[in-house]
Design an enzyme around this catalytic site. Sequence first.
Site, PDB file in Angstrom:
ATOM      1  N   ARG A  10       0.844  -1.192   0.000  1.00 30.75           N
ATOM      2  CA  ARG A  10       0.000   0.000   0.000  1.00 30.75           C
ATOM      3  C   ARG A  10       0.884   1.249   0.000  1.00 30.75           C
ATOM      4  O   ARG A  10       1.979   1.258   0.576  1.00 30.75           O
ATOM      5  CB  ARG A  10      -0.908   0.016   1.224  1.00 30.75           C
ATOM      6  CG  ARG A  10      -1.936   1.149   1.184  1.00 30.75           C
ATOM      7  CD  ARG A  10      -2.744   1.248   2.462  1.00 30.75           C
ATOM      8  NE  ARG A  10      -3.646   2.405   2.415  1.00 30.75           N
ATOM      9  CZ  ARG A  10      -4.159   3.001   3.481  1.00 30.75           C
ATOM     10  NH1 ARG A  10      -3.894   2.545   4.691  1.00 30.75           N
ATOM     11  NH2 ARG A  10      -4.946   4.048   3.339  1.00 30.75           N
ATOM     12  N   HIS A  11       0.418   2.322  -0.622  1.00 27.69           N
ATOM     13  CA  HIS A  11       1.137   3.590  -0.689  1.00 27.69           C
ATOM     14  C   HIS A  11       1.301   4.247   0.683  1.00 27.69           C
ATOM     15  O   HIS A  11       0.656   3.860   1.667  1.00 27.69           O
ATOM     16  CB  HIS A  11       0.398   4.561  -1.610  1.00 27.69           C
ATOM     17  CG  HIS A  11      -0.978   4.892  -1.100  1.00 27.69           C
ATOM     18  ND1 HIS A  11      -1.220   5.812  -0.100  1.00 27.69           N
ATOM     19  CD2 HIS A  11      -2.190   4.385  -1.436  1.00 27.69           C
ATOM     20  CE1 HIS A  11      -2.509   5.872   0.155  1.00 27.69           C
ATOM     21  NE2 HIS A  11      -3.129   5.019  -0.645  1.00 27.69           N
ATOM     22  N   GLU A  85      -6.680   2.705  -7.278  1.00 23.84           N
ATOM     23  CA  GLU A  85      -7.660   2.462  -6.222  1.00 23.84           C
ATOM     24  C   GLU A  85      -9.068   2.290  -6.787  1.00 23.84           C
ATOM     25  O   GLU A  85      -9.372   2.720  -7.903  1.00 23.84           O
ATOM     26  CB  GLU A  85      -7.628   3.619  -5.217  1.00 23.84           C
ATOM     27  CG  GLU A  85      -8.589   3.497  -4.038  1.00 23.84           C
ATOM     28  CD  GLU A  85      -8.392   2.269  -3.169  1.00 23.84           C
ATOM     29  OE1 GLU A  85      -8.534   1.153  -3.693  1.00 23.84           O
ATOM     30  OE2 GLU A  85      -8.136   2.445  -1.958  1.00 23.84           O
ATOM     31  N   HIS A 153      -3.285   0.326  -3.523  1.00 25.82           N
ATOM     32  CA  HIS A 153      -4.113   1.035  -2.549  1.00 25.82           C
ATOM     33  C   HIS A 153      -4.902   0.037  -1.691  1.00 25.82           C
ATOM     34  O   HIS A 153      -5.116  -1.111  -2.108  1.00 25.82           O
ATOM     35  CB  HIS A 153      -5.072   1.969  -3.274  1.00 25.82           C
ATOM     36  CG  HIS A 153      -4.405   2.832  -4.294  1.00 25.82           C
ATOM     37  ND1 HIS A 153      -4.012   4.133  -4.042  1.00 25.82           N
ATOM     38  CD2 HIS A 153      -4.022   2.578  -5.579  1.00 25.82           C
ATOM     39  CE1 HIS A 153      -3.436   4.642  -5.120  1.00 25.82           C
ATOM     40  NE2 HIS A 153      -3.438   3.713  -6.066  1.00 25.82           N
TER      41      HIS A 153
END
Length: 227
Positions: A10-11, A85, A153
Amino acid sequence: MTAGSIVLVRHGRTAYNAAMRLQGQVDIDLDEVGQWQAETSAKVLTEIIAPTRILTSDLNRAIATARTIGACYGVEPIIDKRVRERSFGPWEGMTGEEISARWPEEFAAWRGGSEPTTVGIELKRDVAERMCAVILENAAQMADSETLMVVSHGAAISCAIAGLLGQDATSWRGVAGMSNVHWSRLARNTSPGAEPAWRLEQHNVGPSVVYGKKAWENGPADVFVAL
């Protein structure tokens, strides 16, 4: 031939994350904490994982995270919008309270695990389909000794995991949410005829186990106090 493992990352944190606003496909940059998270996790990742290919969402927060991680390996990320996302349509940019005030029944249903019916909100099964398609497409081009890393995401990763494990992303809620710049690892199931083709070995792994969840989410000042 296919990659032996897939790592989903995940970012890093954004201002919307900090304010508890639903991001969806809003293209917002990492904040200072998010960049620190990316740099910190990159150092940890280089000790335990060696990806030969890094795939990233086309949204800036994911690209910045992927490039920070990729620089540690000398790997330039491949940008693909199919790993962006989930779209939340008119809900994007709003807090939970703001959404609940305008769409009370749908928000309550969504929080309970159902699909909202508001126009513009992407269905989980559609997210799982596009995520799995591009992940497996890239994995098929790699050797079984190689690892594919995908920087994406939270909601999109949950849908991808469901799809890769052969579950219905619409109803399956078998994994918890992801912390920023934490990762999940899936390994190819090599047993003859075994289903599903992938198995989940790790989920939501990252530096928060050392720093503590609150310190990780809020950045270096709280980390230094905690230490």
